[in-house]
Design a protein around this motif. Structure first.
Motif, PDB file in Angstrom:
ATOM      1  N   MET A 169      -5.776  35.854 -31.000  1.00 22.11           N
ATOM      2  CA  MET A 169      -5.620  34.660 -30.177  1.00 22.11           C
ATOM      3  C   MET A 169      -4.646  34.918 -29.031  1.00 22.11           C
ATOM      4  SD  MET A 169      -7.629  32.599 -31.669  1.00 22.11           S
ATOM      5  CE  MET A 169      -7.252  31.133 -30.720  1.00 22.11           C
ATOM      6  N   ARG A 170      -4.862  34.204 -27.947  1.00 19.86           N
ATOM      7  CA  ARG A 170      -3.908  34.265 -26.839  1.00 19.86           C
ATOM      8  C   ARG A 170      -2.554  33.746 -27.318  1.00 19.86           C
ATOM      9  NH1 ARG A 170      -3.670  34.566 -21.318  1.00 19.86           N
ATOM     10  NH2 ARG A 170      -1.919  33.450 -20.356  1.00 19.86           N
ATOM     11  N   GLY A 171      -1.467  34.394 -26.896  1.00 23.77           N
ATOM     12  CA  GLY A 171      -0.132  33.937 -27.262  1.00 23.77           C
ATOM     13  C   GLY A 171       0.247  32.676 -26.526  1.00 23.77           C
ATOM     14  N   THR A 172       1.363  32.107 -26.893  1.00 25.17           N
ATOM     15  CA  THR A 172       1.793  30.865 -26.242  1.00 25.17           C
ATOM     16  C   THR A 172       2.185  31.076 -24.786  1.00 25.17           C
ATOM     17  OG1 THR A 172       4.013  31.259 -27.119  1.00 25.17           O
ATOM     18  CG2 THR A 172       2.585  29.801 -28.382  1.00 25.17           C
ATOM     19  N   THR A 173       2.642  32.283 -24.457  1.00 19.67           N
ATOM     20  CA  THR A 173       3.105  32.536 -23.085  1.00 19.67           C
ATOM     21  C   THR A 173       2.465  33.760 -22.442  1.00 19.67           C
ATOM     22  OG1 THR A 173       4.990  33.867 -23.866  1.00 19.67           O
ATOM     23  CG2 THR A 173       5.343  31.502 -23.575  1.00 19.67           C
ATOM     24  N   LYS A 174       1.649  34.506 -23.192  1.00 20.50           N
ATOM     25  CA  LYS A 174       1.062  35.722 -22.629  1.00 20.50           C
ATOM     26  C   LYS A 174      -0.250  36.055 -23.304  1.00 20.50           C
ATOM     27  CE  LYS A 174       4.800  37.922 -23.661  1.00 20.50           C
ATOM     28  NZ  LYS A 174       5.851  38.947 -23.821  1.00 20.50           N
ATOM     29  N   PRO A 175      -1.107  36.862 -22.652  1.00 19.44           N
ATOM     30  CA  PRO A 175      -2.388  37.247 -23.242  1.00 19.44           C
ATOM     31  C   PRO A 175      -2.207  38.057 -24.524  1.00 19.44           C
ATOM     32  CG  PRO A 175      -2.355  37.686 -20.884  1.00 19.44           C
ATOM     33  CD  PRO A 175      -0.950  37.360 -21.276  1.00 19.44           C
ATOM     34  N   GLU A 231      -9.882  38.082 -26.746  1.00 17.44           N
ATOM     35  CA  GLU A 231      -9.287  36.832 -27.203  1.00 17.44           C
ATOM     36  C   GLU A 231     -10.383  35.924 -27.744  1.00 17.44           C
ATOM     37  OE1 GLU A 231      -6.977  35.125 -24.081  1.00 17.44           O
ATOM     38  OE2 GLU A 231      -5.425  36.683 -24.171  1.00 17.44           O
ATOM     39  N   LEU A 232     -10.205  35.477 -28.973  1.00 17.92           N
ATOM     40  CA  LEU A 232     -11.191  34.622 -29.612  1.00 17.92           C
ATOM     41  C   LEU A 232     -11.133  33.203 -29.048  1.00 17.92           C
ATOM     42  CD1 LEU A 232     -10.617  35.825 -33.276  1.00 17.92           C
ATOM     43  CD2 LEU A 232     -12.719  36.159 -31.954  1.00 17.92           C
ATOM     44  N   THR A 233     -12.301  32.678 -28.729  1.00 19.40           N
ATOM     45  CA  THR A 233     -12.408  31.289 -28.269  1.00 19.40           C
ATOM     46  C   THR A 233     -13.500  30.540 -29.026  1.00 19.40           C
ATOM     47  OG1 THR A 233     -13.940  31.956 -26.509  1.00 19.40           O
ATOM     48  CG2 THR A 233     -11.597  31.850 -25.944  1.00 19.40           C
TER      49      THR A 233
END
Length: 285
Positions: A97-103, A132-134
């Motif tokens: 998953m994408r992080g809270t502040t960075k890829p 990144e999973l969406t």
């Protein structure tokens, strides 16, 4: 589907004579689904997995997919020591998953910053692809879906489906009803997790604390074995692997926890099989 445990410990590696039977490496699980190789989490157990993969390949190119549930240290600390990634012939896709502040890729690159490690992510010979999973994906013949869990930071569990068999992986997670005041919100969120793992042939689920330990560590984002059995019962799963063992839990303590779990299964007249995951253990589904 063939499942092998390479790391079953939570929080930090715990090697030594007191943990030799169940193992001291942090989370890493290998799933072989037909020709598709799937790895879940990159704790310290992934180092031994990588060496074993090189032996099996006997010089042939290696390919596979790695799924990261979250980026806490115990779930990624083995990544820089996963030897196949250093070979130009290796092909790997890495999902998270994408992080809270960075890829996601930057999150994974952080621990390989020169301050902490001598080789940077960009220097890996295999040039792995970060995704990144969406939404749910098809990993070859395997359907992979995910669900957000109740743990500090962005954390997801996985469900892998292949030819009618299902393996679910929940680590780390604190049931909503034990953390919050019991009510509609907690009941609904716990029901959604149960629905996500419903009907699993194998549920790999963290059970880090005893009931007494949880009284002190409530809010830390982990479950007790009682909570895991509640989830398994609600979801109607066939087998439960207690996982993410606390680093303070010796083999003897895990034996006692397993006996208590078996007693609960018997008292509730459940048909599910419950066991404590151990390094090297192989399951055929």
């Amino acid at each position: 589907m063939r499942v092998r445990f390479w790391g079953v410990r939570g929080s930090i590696p715990a090697p030594g004579p007191a943990t030799v039977r169940y193992g001291g490496n942090t989370p890493c699980v290998e799933i072989q689904a037909g020709e598709e190789l799937i790895i879940v989490d990159a704790g310290s157990g992934i180092r031994e997995l990588g060496l074993d993969m090189l032996k099996r390949a006997a010089g042939a190119p290696i390919s596979g997919r790695l799924f990261i549930g979250h980026s806490h240290w115990d779930h990624i600390q083995g990544f820089p020591f996963f030897t196949p990634l250093y070979l130009p012939s290796t092909r790997f896709q890495i999902y998270g998953m994408r992080g809270t502040t960075k890829p996601f890729q930057e999150v994974m690159a952080g621990q390989m910053n020169s301050t902490y490690f001598p080789v940077q992510l960009k220097d890996l010979g295999s040039k792995p692809e970060f995704i990144e999973l969406t939404a749910p994906i098809e990993a070859g013949p395997v359907k992979v879906s995910y669900h957000f869990l109740n743990h500090p930071g962005i954390t997801i569990g996985f469900r892998f489906e292949h030819q009618g068999k299902v393996v679910s992986y929940i680590s780390d997670h604190e049931p909503y009803s034990t953390l919050n005041v019991k009510g509609e919100f907690s009941d609904n969120e716990d029901a959604l997790v149960a629905r996500f793992v419903a009907g699993s042939d194998l549920l790999i689920c963290e059970a880090q604390y005893t009931v007494d330990e949880y009284k002190i560590k409530r809010g830390w984002g982990h479950s007790t074995f009682n909570s895991v059995l509640d989830l398994a019962q609600m979801a109607g799963v066939a087998r439960v692997a207690l996982f993410h063992h606390d680093p303070l839990h010796s083999d003897d303590l895990l034996d006692r926890m397993l006996l208590e779990s078996a007693a609960l299964v018997s008292s509730r007249k459940l048909t599910l099989e419950c066991f404590a995951a151990r390094e090297g253990q192989i399951l055929e589904l």
